[in-house]
Write a protein that holds these residues in place. Structure first.
Motif, PDB file in Angstrom:
ATOM      1  N   MET A 140      77.254  43.272 109.513  1.00  0.00           N
ATOM      2  CA  MET A 140      76.245  44.433 109.551  1.00  0.00           C
ATOM      3  C   MET A 140      76.764  45.156 108.103  1.00  0.00           C
ATOM      4  SD  MET A 140      75.600  46.139 113.202  1.00  0.00           S
ATOM      5  CE  MET A 140      74.317  45.555 114.145  1.00  0.00           C
ATOM      6  N   VAL A 141      78.102  45.595 108.035  1.00  0.00           N
ATOM      7  CA  VAL A 141      78.495  46.330 107.080  1.00  0.00           C
ATOM      8  C   VAL A 141      78.283  45.574 105.641  1.00  0.00           C
ATOM      9  CG1 VAL A 141      80.845  47.086 105.789  1.00  0.00           C
ATOM     10  CG2 VAL A 141      80.284  47.552 108.104  1.00  0.00           C
ATOM     11  N   ARG A 142      78.478  44.174 105.598  1.00  0.00           N
ATOM     12  CA  ARG A 142      78.254  43.329 104.553  1.00  0.00           C
ATOM     13  C   ARG A 142      76.792  43.616 104.062  1.00  0.00           C
ATOM     14  NH1 ARG A 142      79.986  37.134 104.044  1.00  0.00           N
ATOM     15  NH2 ARG A 142      79.059  37.025 106.084  1.00  0.00           N
ATOM     16  N   SER A 159      89.675  43.821 107.152  1.00  0.00           N
ATOM     17  CA  SER A 159      88.435  42.672 107.192  1.00  0.00           C
ATOM     18  C   SER A 159      87.287  43.531 106.962  1.00  0.00           C
ATOM     19  CB  SER A 159      88.627  42.151 108.551  1.00  0.00           C
ATOM     20  OG  SER A 159      88.463  43.122 109.701  1.00  0.00           O
ATOM     21  N   PHE A 160      87.110  44.835 107.365  1.00  0.00           N
ATOM     22  CA  PHE A 160      85.916  45.428 107.082  1.00  0.00           C
ATOM     23  C   PHE A 160      85.693  45.604 105.465  1.00  0.00           C
ATOM     24  CE2 PHE A 160      85.559  46.650 111.361  1.00  0.00           C
ATOM     25  CZ  PHE A 160      84.271  46.742 111.614  1.00  0.00           C
ATOM     26  N   SER A 161      86.668  45.965 104.890  1.00  0.00           N
ATOM     27  CA  SER A 161      86.889  46.188 103.529  1.00  0.00           C
ATOM     28  C   SER A 161      86.366  44.706 102.891  1.00  0.00           C
ATOM     29  CB  SER A 161      88.280  46.460 102.958  1.00  0.00           C
ATOM     30  OG  SER A 161      88.520  47.869 103.573  1.00  0.00           O
ATOM     31  N   VAL A 162      86.805  44.013 103.228  1.00  0.00           N
ATOM     32  CA  VAL A 162      86.526  42.381 102.724  1.00  0.00           C
ATOM     33  C   VAL A 162      84.924  42.102 102.814  1.00  0.00           C
ATOM     34  CG1 VAL A 162      87.041  40.041 102.730  1.00  0.00           C
ATOM     35  CG2 VAL A 162      88.805  41.264 103.019  1.00  0.00           C
ATOM     36  N   TYR A 163      84.436  42.380 103.797  1.00  0.00           N
ATOM     37  CA  TYR A 163      83.019  42.270 104.014  1.00  0.00           C
ATOM     38  C   TYR A 163      82.131  43.316 103.135  1.00  0.00           C
ATOM     39  CZ  TYR A 163      82.896  38.857 107.786  1.00  0.00           C
ATOM     40  OH  TYR A 163      82.798  37.784 108.538  1.00  0.00           O
ATOM     41  N   ALA A 164      82.790  44.358 103.166  1.00  0.00           N
ATOM     42  CA  ALA A 164      81.895  45.299 102.248  1.00  0.00           C
ATOM     43  C   ALA A 164      82.051  44.975 100.715  1.00  0.00           C
ATOM     44  CB  ALA A 164      82.627  46.878 102.293  1.00  0.00           C
TER      45      ALA A 164
END
Length: 307
Positions: A140-142, A159-164
């Motif tokens: 969703m973040v990506r 991991s959220f940072s990578v997806y962003a």
């Protein structure tokens, strides 16, 4: 009993994983009280956490019982014992326990998720570095990060940072109190080719960090805090049930109008005090962000807030 249960759930879950091209997933989570394990697959390895519980076995008998269980798990999952890693954990832990190294040996591998790469450590800590239950939330973040300024608080291994970054974020700021995990977050970003000044890593106590943020700065914020934390490096003691309103309102002040905040925590009895949170919209997205391999265990709450 354990073999029958594990065989059944593994057959079902592994089929869903193959269909979705997912190579890291949970197979079993304390389904039978007498066999208190969490079992996860990471590529062609298995990671097993044995939850502590009261039992009548002495140490030798427990070791023999555990060896028998591991032999059975190896057979059912068709994974060599040399590729199975075991940890023992308490049922209630604070975030600090994640940071404490358990082993002098290291087994690190690169896991794949959503076309991205993540460093996973099966040997040294209580957690592997990739929380599998947030697979959908990360996606969703990506999907919402394009050209946005993103803030990832309590970022853990990023991991959220990578997806962003993969979603085309204009900038990503990752904040955590642990230098170990912040460095890991930076490694994960670099592993995916995300280098440059738009990706910053802040070693800070989030509770204090929020007091210094400029208002109306970020378009998208992710906040996945521990339930409790009393780290010596923190100025204050964190209790997410008590403190979530204050934390979220400070985050919302730093968020632009119509900006999005994803907030989650794994306190099982958590109740959101929505009346005192200064958001224009609050949606409980727990159910829709729970992956197929976690359907039987509601292990955390997740919310989408819009300023």
């Amino acid at each position: 009993m354990f073999e029958n249960r594990l065989t059944k759930v593994f057959r079902h879950i592994s089929k869903s994983a193959r269909r979705q091209n997912i190579t890291c997933y949970r197979v079993y989570d304390d389904d039978i009280p007498e066999f208190p394990f969490s079992i996860e697959i990471y590529e062609d390895y298995a990671y097993i956490a044995e939850y502590s519980r009261k039992h009548t076995m002495d140490e030798d008998a427990h070791e023999a019982w555990l060896d028998n269980c591991l032999e059975l798990i190896s057979k059912v999952l068709d994974i060599s014992p040399s590729k199975i890693w075991v940890k023992q954990r308490q049922r209630k832990e604070n975030r600090q326990s994640q940071y404490e190294k358990l082993s002098q040996e290291s087994h690190i591998l690169t896991a794949n998720e959503g076309g991205l790469k993540f460093k996973v450590n099966l040997s040294d800590y209580l957690d592997t570095g990739l929380f599998l239950d947030h697979r959908i939330t990360r996606d969703m973040v990506r999907s919402e990060a394009k050209d946005k300024k993103v803030l990832n608080l309590f970022c853990y291994t990023g991991s959220f940072s990578v997806y962003a970054a993969a979603g085309g974020a204009a900038s990503v700021t990752s904040v955590d109190l642990s230098k170990t995990y912040l460095s890991w977050a930076e490694e994960n970003m670099q592993l995916n080719g995300f280098n440059g000044p738009q990706y910053t890593f802040e070693h800070a106590d989030v509770l204090q960090y929020l007091d210094n943020l400029k208002i109306n700065t970020y378009d998208l914020v992710i906040m996945d805090p521990p339930t409790f934390s009393n780290s010596k490096r923190m100025k204050d003691f964190l209790d997410i049930q008590r403190d979530h309103v204050t934390l979220l309102n400070k985050v919302l002040m730093a968020t632009k109008k119509d900006g999005i905040v994803y907030f989650s925590n794994n306190y099982r009895r958590f109740v959101l005090d929505s009346e005192n949170i200064e958001a224009s919209s609050i949606k409980d997205i727990t159910a829709q962000t729970l992956p197929f391999d976690f359907q039987q265990k509601l292990i955390r709450k997740c919310y989408k807030l819009i300023k």
